[in-house]
Structure formats: C-alpha cells, structure tokens
Design a protein around this motif. Structure first.
Motif, PDB file in Angstrom:
ATOM      1  N   SER A  51      38.388 -37.351   6.712  1.00  0.00           N
ATOM      2  CA  SER A  51      38.507 -36.028   7.323  1.00  0.00           C
ATOM      3  C   SER A  51      39.959 -35.737   7.673  1.00  0.00           C
ATOM      4  O   SER A  51      40.739 -36.650   7.969  1.00  0.00           O
ATOM      5  CB  SER A  51      37.636 -35.939   8.580  1.00  0.00           C
ATOM      6  OG  SER A  51      37.972 -36.967   9.494  1.00  0.00           O
ATOM      7  N   VAL A  52      40.312 -34.460   7.639  1.00  0.00           N
ATOM      8  CA  VAL A  52      41.678 -34.043   7.943  1.00  0.00           C
ATOM      9  C   VAL A  52      41.736 -33.572   9.391  1.00  0.00           C
ATOM     10  O   VAL A  52      41.004 -32.660   9.792  1.00  0.00           O
ATOM     11  CB  VAL A  52      42.149 -32.920   7.000  1.00  0.00           C
ATOM     12  CG1 VAL A  52      43.613 -32.567   7.298  1.00  0.00           C
ATOM     13  CG2 VAL A  52      41.985 -33.335   5.541  1.00  0.00           C
ATOM     14  N   HIS A  53      42.593 -34.212  10.174  1.00  0.00           N
ATOM     15  CA  HIS A  53      42.739 -33.865  11.580  1.00  0.00           C
ATOM     16  C   HIS A  53      43.581 -32.598  11.742  1.00  0.00           C
ATOM     17  O   HIS A  53      44.163 -32.091  10.783  1.00  0.00           O
ATOM     18  CB  HIS A  53      43.366 -35.032  12.336  1.00  0.00           C
ATOM     19  CG  HIS A  53      42.439 -36.199  12.485  1.00  0.00           C
ATOM     20  ND1 HIS A  53      42.701 -37.269  13.307  1.00  0.00           N
ATOM     21  CD2 HIS A  53      41.230 -36.471  11.912  1.00  0.00           C
ATOM     22  CE1 HIS A  53      41.710 -38.141  13.247  1.00  0.00           C
ATOM     23  NE2 HIS A  53      40.811 -37.681  12.403  1.00  0.00           N
ATOM     24  N   GLY A  54      43.645 -32.131  12.974  1.00  0.00           N
ATOM     25  CA  GLY A  54      44.368 -30.891  13.251  1.00  0.00           C
ATOM     26  C   GLY A  54      45.841 -30.945  12.915  1.00  0.00           C
ATOM     27  O   GLY A  54      46.474 -29.907  12.670  1.00  0.00           O
ATOM     28  N   ASP A  55      46.418 -32.157  12.911  1.00  0.00           N
ATOM     29  CA  ASP A  55      47.842 -32.288  12.587  1.00  0.00           C
ATOM     30  C   ASP A  55      48.090 -32.394  11.087  1.00  0.00           C
ATOM     31  O   ASP A  55      49.221 -32.625  10.652  1.00  0.00           O
ATOM     32  CB  ASP A  55      48.444 -33.496  13.308  1.00  0.00           C
ATOM     33  CG  ASP A  55      47.793 -34.823  12.908  1.00  0.00           C
ATOM     34  OD1 ASP A  55      46.907 -34.816  12.027  1.00  0.00           O
ATOM     35  OD2 ASP A  55      48.169 -35.863  13.481  1.00  0.00           O
ATOM     36  N   GLY A  56      47.018 -32.229  10.282  1.00  0.00           N
ATOM     37  CA  GLY A  56      47.182 -32.246   8.834  1.00  0.00           C
ATOM     38  C   GLY A  56      47.132 -33.623   8.207  1.00  0.00           C
ATOM     39  O   GLY A  56      47.301 -33.752   6.987  1.00  0.00           O
ATOM     40  N   ARG A  57      46.861 -34.655   9.009  1.00  0.00           N
ATOM     41  CA  ARG A  57      46.783 -35.998   8.440  1.00  0.00           C
ATOM     42  C   ARG A  57      45.347 -36.329   8.044  1.00  0.00           C
ATOM     43  O   ARG A  57      44.401 -35.999   8.766  1.00  0.00           O
ATOM     44  CB  ARG A  57      47.304 -37.039   9.436  1.00  0.00           C
ATOM     45  CG  ARG A  57      48.807 -36.990   9.643  1.00  0.00           C
ATOM     46  CD  ARG A  57      49.284 -38.145  10.509  1.00  0.00           C
ATOM     47  NE  ARG A  57      48.740 -38.067  11.859  1.00  0.00           N
ATOM     48  CZ  ARG A  57      48.858 -39.044  12.759  1.00  0.00           C
ATOM     49  NH1 ARG A  57      49.477 -40.173  12.439  1.00  0.00           N
ATOM     50  NH2 ARG A  57      48.345 -38.885  13.967  1.00  0.00           N
TER      51      ARG A  57
END
Length: 253
Positions: free
Chosen positions: A158-164
């Motif tokens: 999954s992609v976190h809010g910081d784009g990682r």
C-alpha cells in the motif's frame, strides 16, 4: 532481550526457567526467551507453547497469537544473543517446515530463532503441543481468530500518504520460506523494476542493478519512494504481492 522477569528467574532441576510466578503468558514467554538466548539455544514458538501448556495450565492463549507475539519481539530487536566474550548479535529467523512427527501437519511453515542460520537449520524444533485445557469464551475466540487472520493476511503493498510504498512483513516471511533465506531485523532487501516496466521485484539477497532498502527493525516491513524510472506512487493505492521464484513481484498496472 531484556526483561525484568528474567533477572529474577530461577532454573528448575532440568535447567529450564521457572515460570510459576509469571503474571501473564506474555511474561512467561519473555522469561523463556531470555533463558534460551542466555544459553545460546535455538527455539521456536511451538516449543514455547508446549512449555507454557505443560507448566501453566491456567494461561489462556492460542498458539497462533503466541507465534505472532514472538515475531513482534523479534522484529522489535528484543531477541538478542550474547556470546562468551560479551558480543551481542540479533537472532536470525530461520524458515523451516514440519515433517509431520507431531499433530502439526507435515509441511507447516515454522520459524526457528537462532544465533546463526546454520544452527537454526539443524535445530530439532518439532514438538507435541498439548491441547488447551479450557473452553474459549466468545471474546477469546475473536482474539484467537484475529491472530490467525494476522498470520494469514493478504499480501498487499500500500502507498502511504507520503508517497512511499509499504511492503508488510508477512510478504517477507513468505519469501523467506519460499527461498530458505533467513532474515533478521534491519536486514537489507533489494528492489528492481521488472523488465516489463510495470512491476517491481524485491529480493532478500543482493542483486546487481537493484536499489537497497532496510527492513524497519521494529516492524519488519519496508517503505520506499518510486524508483527514478517510474512515476511517483499515488497515495492510497494498493497492489497485490505474489512470491515469484526468488522474489516478491508487485504488479503496478
């Protein structure tokens, strides 16, 4: 690993620590783990469960949740071995499979915790775990089911809010069993863009052309931004993970 229970532990006649005064099953697990690492012995969560079921029939736990608790300790860096010279090294998590010598079905995936991969690979870990001497309450059944669900959670990046992009520890546990490669907290994993350009491949062993990323020592997962030759990951996106040979494959299309 350091716990307050271990410091006051007395050993029994067969050199096993007493867990008679431990307040919870988690405390008892820590007491036993402290003993095993202090004596540079290998162990599995099944062996711990057997000792608890034999010595503390009052403890109400499921083998699956005990196993997840030990994995948490491992990834938090709480299982460490100290040699005769005082040198400290983190335990390694060695992938093994049962042969069917006990009630556990043959082929069941198990982790052995050991000072070295070689010792973990040769450790005789299969034991007969006594059945619980209690009938679970409805709340306990929910708790036990949650532990099983955690151990068998879908492998999703999954992609976190910081784009990682975050790859969970479950995926690396599966890859460890598929490849036979032992892991420990903080290990480096290696990421490359698939030849197709629309997928990532992640390895436990070094590969030319791969970018290196460390497993988080406290969670056993890895997070990283999109490689330079890919567009940025979109926050909130998720992608299925599959074990493909000696790698995890994450299709981004």
């Amino acid at each position: 690993m350091t716990t307050t229970t271990a410091a006051a532990t007395k050993t029994t006649s067969d050199d096993q620590p007493s867990i008679a005064n431990d307040r919870t099953w988690q405390d008892a697990v820590c007491t036993l783990v402290d003993h095993f690492v202090r004596t540079e012995a290998c162990f599995s969560s099944g062996e711990l469960a057997k000792l608890l079921r034999e010595q503390r029939v009052d403890f109400r736990f499921a083998v699956a949740e005990l196993g997840e608790f030990v994995k948490d300790l491992f990834h938090e860096g709480a299982i460490e071995y100290r040699d005769d010279y005082g040198r400290v090294s983190p335990a390694v998590q060695v992938p093994r499979r049962t042969t069917g010598r006990s009630r556990t079905p043959a082929g069941t995936e198990v982790f052995v915790y050991a000072p070295t991969p070689a010792l973990g690979a040769s450790h005789d870990f299969e034991v007969e775990i006594p059945r619980p001497g209690f009938t679970p309450t409805a709340l306990e059944r929910q708790r036990f089911a949650a532990a099983v669900a955690q151990a068998n959670a879908p492998m999703v990046a999954s992609v976190h809010g910081d784009g990682r992009l975050c790859i969970p520890r479950r995926a690396f546990e599966d890859l460890s069993h598929a490849t036979g490669v032992s892991i420990k907290g903080g290990d480096t994993v290696y990421v490359e863009v698939d030849d197709s350009g629309d997928a990532l491949r992640v390895y436990l062993e070094s590969r030319a052309g791969c970018s290196a990323h460390a497993l988080s020592p406290e969670r056993g997962r890895v997070r990283f931004s999109a490689p330079a030759n890919l567009k940025a990951f979109a926050a909130g996106a998720s992608y299925a993970i599959v074990v493909d040979g000696d790698a995890l494959r994450i299709a981004l299309g």
